[in-house]
Scaffold this active site. Sequence first.
Site, PDB file in Angstrom:
ATOM      1  N   ASN A 188       0.796  -1.218   0.000  1.00  0.00           N
ATOM      2  CA  ASN A 188       0.000   0.000   0.000  1.00  0.00           C
ATOM      3  C   ASN A 188       0.838   1.283   0.000  1.00  0.00           C
ATOM      4  O   ASN A 188       0.332   2.349  -0.378  1.00  0.00           O
ATOM      5  CB  ASN A 188      -0.923  -0.057   1.235  1.00  0.00           C
ATOM      6  CG  ASN A 188      -1.528   1.274   1.565  1.00  0.00           C
ATOM      7  OD1 ASN A 188      -2.446   1.724   0.870  1.00  0.00           O
ATOM      8  ND2 ASN A 188      -1.015   1.932   2.591  1.00  0.00           N
ATOM      9  N   TYR A 195       2.964   9.669 -11.209  1.00  0.00           N
ATOM     10  CA  TYR A 195       2.029   8.992 -10.298  1.00  0.00           C
ATOM     11  C   TYR A 195       1.040   8.151 -11.102  1.00  0.00           C
ATOM     12  O   TYR A 195       0.794   6.981 -10.798  1.00  0.00           O
ATOM     13  CB  TYR A 195       1.300  10.041  -9.454  1.00  0.00           C
ATOM     14  CG  TYR A 195       0.370   9.466  -8.410  1.00  0.00           C
ATOM     15  CD1 TYR A 195       0.856   9.031  -7.180  1.00  0.00           C
ATOM     16  CD2 TYR A 195      -0.999   9.347  -8.648  1.00  0.00           C
ATOM     17  CE1 TYR A 195       0.009   8.501  -6.216  1.00  0.00           C
ATOM     18  CE2 TYR A 195      -1.850   8.812  -7.687  1.00  0.00           C
ATOM     19  CZ  TYR A 195      -1.338   8.400  -6.472  1.00  0.00           C
ATOM     20  OH  TYR A 195      -2.184   7.863  -5.518  1.00  0.00           O
ATOM     21  N   THR A 219      -7.093  12.451   3.071  1.00  0.00           N
ATOM     22  CA  THR A 219      -5.890  12.059   3.821  1.00  0.00           C
ATOM     23  C   THR A 219      -4.830  13.128   3.622  1.00  0.00           C
ATOM     24  O   THR A 219      -4.934  13.968   2.721  1.00  0.00           O
ATOM     25  CB  THR A 219      -5.317  10.707   3.332  1.00  0.00           C
ATOM     26  OG1 THR A 219      -4.943  10.852   1.970  1.00  0.00           O
ATOM     27  CG2 THR A 219      -6.306   9.579   3.474  1.00  0.00           C
TER      28      THR A 219
HETATM   29  P1  NAD Z   1      -0.288   8.617   3.339  1.00  0.00           P
HETATM   30  O1  NAD Z   1       0.742   9.583   2.859  1.00  0.00           O
HETATM   31  O2  NAD Z   1      -1.201   8.987   4.443  1.00  0.00           O
HETATM   32  O3  NAD Z   1       0.449   7.242   3.757  1.00  0.00           O
HETATM   33  C1  NAD Z   1       1.463   6.676   2.970  1.00  0.00           C
HETATM   34  C2  NAD Z   1       2.458   5.975   3.888  1.00  0.00           C
HETATM   35  O4  NAD Z   1       3.440   5.333   3.059  1.00  0.00           O
HETATM   36  C3  NAD Z   1       3.224   6.935   4.815  1.00  0.00           C
HETATM   37  O5  NAD Z   1       3.173   6.452   6.144  1.00  0.00           O
HETATM   38  C4  NAD Z   1       4.631   6.907   4.268  1.00  0.00           C
HETATM   39  O6  NAD Z   1       5.647   7.093   5.254  1.00  0.00           O
HETATM   40  C5  NAD Z   1       4.709   5.520   3.652  1.00  0.00           C
HETATM   41  N1  NAD Z   1       5.748   5.407   2.634  1.00  0.00           N
HETATM   42  C6  NAD Z   1       5.987   6.270   1.611  1.00  0.00           C
HETATM   43  N2  NAD Z   1       7.044   5.833   0.908  1.00  0.00           N
HETATM   44  C7  NAD Z   1       7.475   4.693   1.498  1.00  0.00           C
HETATM   45  C8  NAD Z   1       8.522   3.784   1.234  1.00  0.00           C
HETATM   46  N3  NAD Z   1       9.382   3.987   0.224  1.00  0.00           N
HETATM   47  N4  NAD Z   1       8.677   2.695   2.030  1.00  0.00           N
HETATM   48  C9  NAD Z   1       7.833   2.488   3.070  1.00  0.00           C
HETATM   49  N5  NAD Z   1       6.804   3.321   3.374  1.00  0.00           N
HETATM   50  C10 NAD Z   1       6.652   4.406   2.599  1.00  0.00           C
HETATM   51  O7  NAD Z   1      -1.091   8.209   2.037  1.00  0.00           O
HETATM   52  P2  NAD Z   1      -2.477   7.418   1.800  1.00  0.00           P
HETATM   53  O8  NAD Z   1      -3.450   8.389   1.307  1.00  0.00           O
HETATM   54  O9  NAD Z   1      -2.816   6.551   2.943  1.00  0.00           O
HETATM   55  O10 NAD Z   1      -2.033   6.524   0.552  1.00  0.00           O
HETATM   56  C11 NAD Z   1      -1.840   5.134   0.634  1.00  0.00           C
HETATM   57  C12 NAD Z   1      -1.876   4.572  -0.769  1.00  0.00           C
HETATM   58  O11 NAD Z   1      -3.119   4.901  -1.367  1.00  0.00           O
HETATM   59  C13 NAD Z   1      -0.794   5.132  -1.691  1.00  0.00           C
HETATM   60  O12 NAD Z   1      -0.303   4.093  -2.522  1.00  0.00           O
HETATM   61  C14 NAD Z   1      -1.552   6.148  -2.512  1.00  0.00           C
HETATM   62  O13 NAD Z   1      -0.958   6.378  -3.762  1.00  0.00           O
HETATM   63  C15 NAD Z   1      -2.888   5.472  -2.639  1.00  0.00           C
HETATM   64  N6  NAD Z   1      -4.018   6.359  -2.970  1.00  0.00           N
HETATM   65  C16 NAD Z   1      -4.300   7.447  -2.188  1.00  0.00           C
HETATM   66  C17 NAD Z   1      -5.360   8.272  -2.554  1.00  0.00           C
HETATM   67  C18 NAD Z   1      -5.698   9.503  -1.747  1.00  0.00           C
HETATM   68  O14 NAD Z   1      -6.535  10.293  -2.184  1.00  0.00           O
HETATM   69  N7  NAD Z   1      -5.095   9.703  -0.590  1.00  0.00           N
HETATM   70  C19 NAD Z   1      -6.144   7.975  -3.676  1.00  0.00           C
HETATM   71  C20 NAD Z   1      -5.833   6.859  -4.435  1.00  0.00           C
HETATM   72  C21 NAD Z   1      -4.764   6.051  -4.066  1.00  0.00           C
END
Ligand code: NAD
Length: 257
Positions: A89, A157, A192
């Site tokens: 994730n 992205y 988020t």
């Molecule tokens: P977030 O930034 O709250 O959490 C992401 C977490 O990943 C953070 O704790 C960060 O430290 C960790 N991380 C980043 N790079 C890392 C690495 N190289 N190794 C280990 N950990 C790492 O983001 P979120 O909104 O919870 O997103 C989670 C996933 O959902 C992501 O893949 C994001 O692309 C995807 N996503 C998010 C949204 C949105 O609107 N927030 C929409 C679609 C998809």
Amino acid sequence: MRLQDKTALITGAASGIGRETALLFAAEGASVAVVDRDREGAARVCAEIEAAGGVAVAVHADVSVAADAEAMVAVAESAFGRLDVLFNNAGIMHPDDGDAEQTDESVWHQTIDINLKGVWLGCRYGIPALRRAGGGSVINTASFVALMGAATPQIAYTASKGGVLAMSRELAVVHARENIRVNALCPGPLHTEMLMSYLDTEEKKERRLRHIPMGRFGLASEQAKAALWLASDDSSFTTGTEFVVDGGITAAYVTPE
Ligand code: NAD
């Protein structure tokens, strides 16, 4: 409890979707490896789980580094004896990610390394562990941008998430006869830290909200509930899907007034 006696590894579990999922999986009976490159954040989530009576281990790892990915799986397996659920994730949204002409090569590499290569490495080391457990469920976080284009470009992205979706489909087919299911979770825009720091003005938020039929951003906890279903045996005949949890965006041509 829907994950009784199961073990799960969740990357990016210090924040957002990963954190909510770690708390939910633990409450549903799973032992959880809370993986993040944010060491303190992972330890905090682990402590929250333990305070609620759950079982967890915090693992510091950068998912884009092969040795870290190998080690995170090894820690989870040795702590809990087996691995049943792998939730790849972790992801980033780089602030300088833009259109094809303006985006710097370093932004491209960083984004692809974490968002796409990180998922591959998680599978590379995690799938053998699931096989040793007799099967399991892989969930890879893609995005609705893997399915639709936006006039607010984030070329690296978007490419990374398209790759996650295509890769998940192939993995699902390759491992289907091993009792290993692989699904891509495609969240819509969420309330988020990741998205709100990108949409940093009311105008930018409004522009995005106009395209969401439900008229609101989603919650990380709503993605966690979808991940729970994909992780549990309730989804036992579901593999290779693009599991869309997006408030209706991908269904919409014109949204309600
Ligand atoms: P977030 O930034 O709250 O959490 C992401 C977490 O990943 C953070 O704790 C960060 O430290 C960790 N991380 C980043 N790079 C890392 C690495 N190289 N190794 C280990 N950990 C790492 O983001 P979120 O909104 O919870 O997103 C989670 C996933 O959902 C992501 O893949 C994001 O692309 C995807 N996503 C998010 C949204 C949105 O609107 N927030 C929409 C679609 C998809």
